[in-house]
Motif scaffolding. Structure first.
Motif, PDB file in Angstrom:
ATOM      1  N   LYS A  19       5.618   9.621  -1.330  1.00  0.00           N
ATOM      2  CA  LYS A  19       4.747   8.451  -1.267  1.00  0.00           C
ATOM      3  C   LYS A  19       5.539   7.331  -0.602  1.00  0.00           C
ATOM      4  O   LYS A  19       6.540   6.868  -1.130  1.00  0.00           O
ATOM      5  N   TYR A  20       5.086   6.921   0.568  1.00  0.00           N
ATOM      6  CA  TYR A  20       5.716   5.835   1.318  1.00  0.00           C
ATOM      7  C   TYR A  20       4.949   4.547   1.090  1.00  0.00           C
ATOM      8  O   TYR A  20       3.717   4.538   1.065  1.00  0.00           O
ATOM      9  N   TYR A  21       5.703   3.465   0.930  1.00  0.00           N
ATOM     10  CA  TYR A  21       5.119   2.154   0.652  1.00  0.00           C
ATOM     11  C   TYR A  21       5.283   1.242   1.853  1.00  0.00           C
ATOM     12  O   TYR A  21       6.297   1.272   2.539  1.00  0.00           O
ATOM     13  N   SER A  22       4.258   0.414   2.075  1.00  0.00           N
ATOM     14  CA  SER A  22       4.260  -0.570   3.162  1.00  0.00           C
ATOM     15  C   SER A  22       3.785  -1.906   2.604  1.00  0.00           C
ATOM     16  O   SER A  22       2.956  -1.952   1.692  1.00  0.00           O
ATOM     17  N   ILE A  23       4.284  -2.971   3.186  1.00  0.00           N
ATOM     18  CA  ILE A  23       3.866  -4.309   2.773  1.00  0.00           C
ATOM     19  C   ILE A  23       2.563  -4.653   3.488  1.00  0.00           C
ATOM     20  O   ILE A  23       2.353  -4.271   4.640  1.00  0.00           O
ATOM     21  N   THR A  24       1.666  -5.353   2.802  1.00  0.00           N
ATOM     22  CA  THR A  24       0.387  -5.780   3.380  1.00  0.00           C
ATOM     23  C   THR A  24       0.527  -7.220   3.896  1.00  0.00           C
ATOM     24  O   THR A  24       1.513  -7.896   3.599  1.00  0.00           O
ATOM     25  N   PRO A  25      -0.468  -7.714   4.640  1.00  0.00           N
ATOM     26  CA  PRO A  25      -0.427  -9.125   5.044  1.00  0.00           C
ATOM     27  C   PRO A  25      -0.332 -10.069   3.830  1.00  0.00           C
ATOM     28  O   PRO A  25       0.390 -11.065   3.875  1.00  0.00           O
ATOM     29  N   ASP A  26      -1.047  -9.757   2.747  1.00  0.00           N
ATOM     30  CA  ASP A  26      -0.915 -10.558   1.525  1.00  0.00           C
ATOM     31  C   ASP A  26       0.505 -10.455   0.967  1.00  0.00           C
ATOM     32  O   ASP A  26       1.026 -11.414   0.410  1.00  0.00           O
ATOM     33  N   THR A  85       0.860  -1.184   0.000  1.00  0.00           N
ATOM     34  CA  THR A  85       0.000   0.000   0.000  1.00  0.00           C
ATOM     35  C   THR A  85       0.892   1.227   0.000  1.00  0.00           C
ATOM     36  O   THR A  85       2.086   1.135   0.302  1.00  0.00           O
ATOM     37  N   SER A  86       0.290   2.373  -0.326  1.00  0.00           N
ATOM     38  CA  SER A  86       1.068   3.609  -0.300  1.00  0.00           C
ATOM     39  C   SER A  86       0.293   4.698   0.425  1.00  0.00           C
ATOM     40  O   SER A  86      -0.937   4.643   0.524  1.00  0.00           O
ATOM     41  N   GLU A  87       1.065   5.645   0.934  1.00  0.00           N
ATOM     42  CA  GLU A  87       0.483   6.767   1.677  1.00  0.00           C
ATOM     43  C   GLU A  87       1.413   7.965   1.523  1.00  0.00           C
ATOM     44  O   GLU A  87       2.628   7.825   1.666  1.00  0.00           O
ATOM     45  N   MET A  88       0.833   9.108   1.208  1.00  0.00           N
ATOM     46  CA  MET A  88       1.621  10.332   1.113  1.00  0.00           C
ATOM     47  C   MET A  88       1.935  10.825   2.525  1.00  0.00           C
ATOM     48  O   MET A  88       1.056  10.853   3.386  1.00  0.00           O
ATOM     49  N   GLN A  89       3.205  11.159   2.755  1.00  0.00           N
ATOM     50  CA  GLN A  89       3.636  11.662   4.049  1.00  0.00           C
ATOM     51  C   GLN A  89       4.510  12.889   3.829  1.00  0.00           C
ATOM     52  O   GLN A  89       5.237  12.962   2.829  1.00  0.00           O
ATOM     53  N   PRO A  90       4.468  13.828   4.759  1.00  0.00           N
ATOM     54  CA  PRO A  90       5.315  15.009   4.614  1.00  0.00           C
ATOM     55  C   PRO A  90       6.796  14.641   4.620  1.00  0.00           C
ATOM     56  O   PRO A  90       7.206  13.677   5.267  1.00  0.00           O
TER      57      PRO A  90
END
Length: 108
Positions: free
Chosen positions: A74-81, A61-66
């Protein structure tokens, strides 16, 4: 001349997931990490399409962070899948690399 792009694409997916399993990260930081591990010729233009594909699959997933320096990132994180996908990749990588090593280590 051998075109290593297909081999690299699949390999990089697993490596990106491993990096993200340790920490949330943004594209340029992922590139820098891969370069630090010895991947040559890796550029952001190589990584971003992979990140988009992994996100469309629901593996990250991704999320914009300051950002402390300039615009938001845009920061990326791994999901459970994604963790499950990474574990499968690791198992398959070990099997395939062992087989390939045996082929190349055998005298013909």
């Amino acid at each position: 001349m051998y075109d290593k792009s297909q081999l690299m694409r699949g390999t990089l997916e697993g490596c990106i997931l491993k990096i993200l399993s340790k920490n949330t990260s943004y594209g340029y930081e992922i590139v820098t990490t891969l370069l630090g591990y010895g991947f040559k010729d890796i550029k952001e233009g190589t990584i971003y399409p992979l990140l988009v594909r992994l996100e469309k699959k629901g593996i990250i997933t991704s999320e914009m962070q300051p950002s402390p320096l300039g615009p938001s990132r845009k920061y990326y994180s791994i999901t459970p899948d994604g963790v499950e996908y990474l574990n499968e990749f690791k198992t398959n990588w070990k099997q395939i690399s062992q087989s390939v090593n045996q082929v190349f280590d055998t005298e013909v």
